[in-house]
Each structure stands twice: as structure tokens, then as C-alpha cells.
Scaffold this motif. Structure first.
Motif, PDB file in Angstrom:
ATOM      1  N   ASN A   1      82.592  40.158  74.796  1.00  0.00           N
ATOM      2  CA  ASN A   1      82.554  41.021  73.617  1.00  0.00           C
ATOM      3  C   ASN A   1      81.118  41.458  73.336  1.00  0.00           C
ATOM      4  OD1 ASN A   1      83.660  42.237  71.091  1.00  0.00           O
ATOM      5  ND2 ASN A   1      82.314  40.716  70.171  1.00  0.00           N
ATOM      6  N   MET A   2      80.179  40.533  73.461  1.00  0.00           N
ATOM      7  CA  MET A   2      78.776  40.863  73.206  1.00  0.00           C
ATOM      8  C   MET A   2      78.274  41.911  74.200  1.00  0.00           C
ATOM      9  SD  MET A   2      75.405  38.422  73.406  1.00  0.00           S
ATOM     10  CE  MET A   2      75.586  38.254  75.169  1.00  0.00           C
ATOM     11  N   VAL A   3      78.519  41.686  75.482  1.00  0.00           N
ATOM     12  CA  VAL A   3      78.021  42.594  76.523  1.00  0.00           C
ATOM     13  C   VAL A   3      78.631  43.985  76.363  1.00  0.00           C
ATOM     14  CG1 VAL A   3      78.068  43.049  79.003  1.00  0.00           C
ATOM     15  CG2 VAL A   3      77.500  40.765  78.169  1.00  0.00           C
TER      16      VAL A   3
ATOM     17  N   THR B   1      79.151  43.368  65.845  1.00  0.00           N
ATOM     18  CA  THR B   1      80.072  42.515  66.606  1.00  0.00           C
ATOM     19  C   THR B   1      79.375  41.895  67.809  1.00  0.00           C
ATOM     20  OG1 THR B   1      82.293  42.307  67.503  1.00  0.00           O
ATOM     21  CG2 THR B   1      81.130  44.336  68.017  1.00  0.00           C
ATOM     22  N   ALA B   2      78.419  42.612  68.395  1.00  0.00           N
ATOM     23  CA  ALA B   2      77.642  42.034  69.501  1.00  0.00           C
ATOM     24  C   ALA B   2      76.821  40.848  68.998  1.00  0.00           C
ATOM     25  CB  ALA B   2      76.735  43.084  70.127  1.00  0.00           C
TER      26      ALA B   2
ATOM     27  N   GLN C   1      84.531  38.679  64.799  1.00  0.00           N
ATOM     28  CA  GLN C   1      84.144  39.716  65.757  1.00  0.00           C
ATOM     29  C   GLN C   1      85.081  40.914  65.726  1.00  0.00           C
ATOM     30  OE1 GLN C   1      82.803  38.008  69.722  1.00  0.00           O
ATOM     31  NE2 GLN C   1      83.512  36.165  68.660  1.00  0.00           N
TER      32      GLN C   1
ATOM     33  N   LEU D   1      76.782  46.905  67.105  1.00  0.00           N
ATOM     34  CA  LEU D   1      75.722  45.891  67.162  1.00  0.00           C
ATOM     35  C   LEU D   1      76.085  44.657  66.332  1.00  0.00           C
ATOM     36  CD1 LEU D   1      72.534  48.146  67.005  1.00  0.00           C
ATOM     37  CD2 LEU D   1      73.354  46.789  68.966  1.00  0.00           C
TER      38      LEU D   1
ATOM     39  N   SER E   1      80.120  45.276  73.752  1.00  0.00           N
ATOM     40  CA  SER E   1      79.746  45.876  72.463  1.00  0.00           C
ATOM     41  C   SER E   1      78.332  46.440  72.497  1.00  0.00           C
ATOM     42  CB  SER E   1      79.893  44.855  71.340  1.00  0.00           C
ATOM     43  OG  SER E   1      81.252  44.510  71.187  1.00  0.00           O
ATOM     44  N   LEU E   2      77.429  45.800  73.229  1.00  0.00           N
ATOM     45  CA  LEU E   2      76.084  46.358  73.395  1.00  0.00           C
ATOM     46  C   LEU E   2      76.156  47.696  74.134  1.00  0.00           C
ATOM     47  CD1 LEU E   2      73.978  43.172  74.194  1.00  0.00           C
ATOM     48  CD2 LEU E   2      73.839  44.605  72.134  1.00  0.00           C
TER      49      LEU E   2
END
Length: 153
Positions: free
Chosen positions: A135-137, A73-74, A40, A71, A139-140
Motif C-alpha cells: 500500500n505504501m509503495v 495513506t502511504a 489506510q 501521501l 500509494s507513493l
């Protein structure tokens, strides 16, 4: 502050820098990263490089590349969350430091003292989200900033 393309790119780049820096802070606090945690980090580093270039070189396509890095890394973070939740299997391999210059005793000592970091165990969470989930949230959101920068003047 006017939200020009350059300002949006600067904010998105700073966001990736803060996420990457936060990962290193957690690592120094004793939260050893698993393999997917490391994965990530790469798109964030790429987004930072793209952001620096895009801040100087006014090419709209660079904003699209920045969005793609965010996107990526998300997506890895989302996959990691699925592994943590047991929705699917994660990688079965692990990584290690180079060993070609180590003597056998030092190598054995490194193997025996190395912490086992599993991708399917949540080491830390806040409000029900693991580091991979945050990280997902975030990164989005950063990808959204990059896309707004793509359309901005």
C-alpha cells in the motif's frame, strides 16, 4: 491516450479504487484487517472522491488534495510496516462494532468469537512486502501521478 490532467486524475483515482477494492477482497478471503489496515482505507476513499470531483471540476488544487490523500495513506502504511517489523510500537487500543443495541449474551458471544487481529503481525506478504508495505509503495506512485496531474495541462 494523451496524458492530460483529466487522464492522470482518472488513473490515480482508479489506482486508489483498485487498492481499496483489493483490501475488501482480502477481507472476504479471510484476512481480517487490523486497526491500521482500516486507517489506510480512509485516505483512499477520500482520494477517490477527490478524483471524481476533479475529473468534473477542473481545479488544479484538487490534484494537490489528491496527492495529499495518497501521501497520507502511504505514511500510515509506512508506519504500519514499522510496527510489523518491530521498529516501533503500534496502537494499543482496538476497535469494535457498536454494542448499544445488543443484549449481554449476544455481546459476550461476539467478544468470545471475534478474531484477534494484531497490527504487528504480517498476515500476507509478496516478495518480502506486507500488504501495508505494498500500500505504501503503490500509494507513493499514485501521489506521483497526482503531482504530475497538478503540473499537466
Amino acid at each position: 491516450m494523451t496524458l492530460t490532467r483529466q487522464n492522470l486524475i482518472a488513473i490515480a483515482t482508479l489506482g486508489s479504487a483498485l487498492l481499496l477494492g483489493g483490501a475488501f477482497v482480502f477481507q472476504t478471503l479471510g484476512y481480517a484487517p487490523c486497526k491500521m489496515c482500516i486507517w489506510q482505507r480512509y485516505p483512499h476513499a477520500i482520494a477517490i472522491a477527490i478524483g471524481v470531483i476533479a475529473y468534473v471540476v477542473p481545479l488544479r488544487a484538487l490534484a494537490l488534495l489528491g496527492a495529499m490523500a495518497a501521501l497520507a495513506t502511504a505514511a500510515i502504511g509506512g508506519f504500519h510496516v514499522g510496527v510489523e517489523q518491530g521498529w516501533w510500537q503500534g496502537p494499543t487500543s482496538c476497535s469494535s462494532a457498536p454494542v448499544d443495541t445488543m443484549d449481554p449474551n449476544a455481546l459476550f458471544e461476539q467478544i468470545m468469537t471475534a478474531p484477534l487481529v494484531r497490527c504487528d503481525e504480517i498476515a500476507w506478504q509478496l516478495m518480502g512486502l506486507s500488504m501495508a508495505g505494498w500500500n505504501m509503495v503503490i500509494s507513493l506512485c499514485l501521489a506521483g501521478l497526482w503531482l504530475v496531474a497538478l503540473r499537466a495541462r
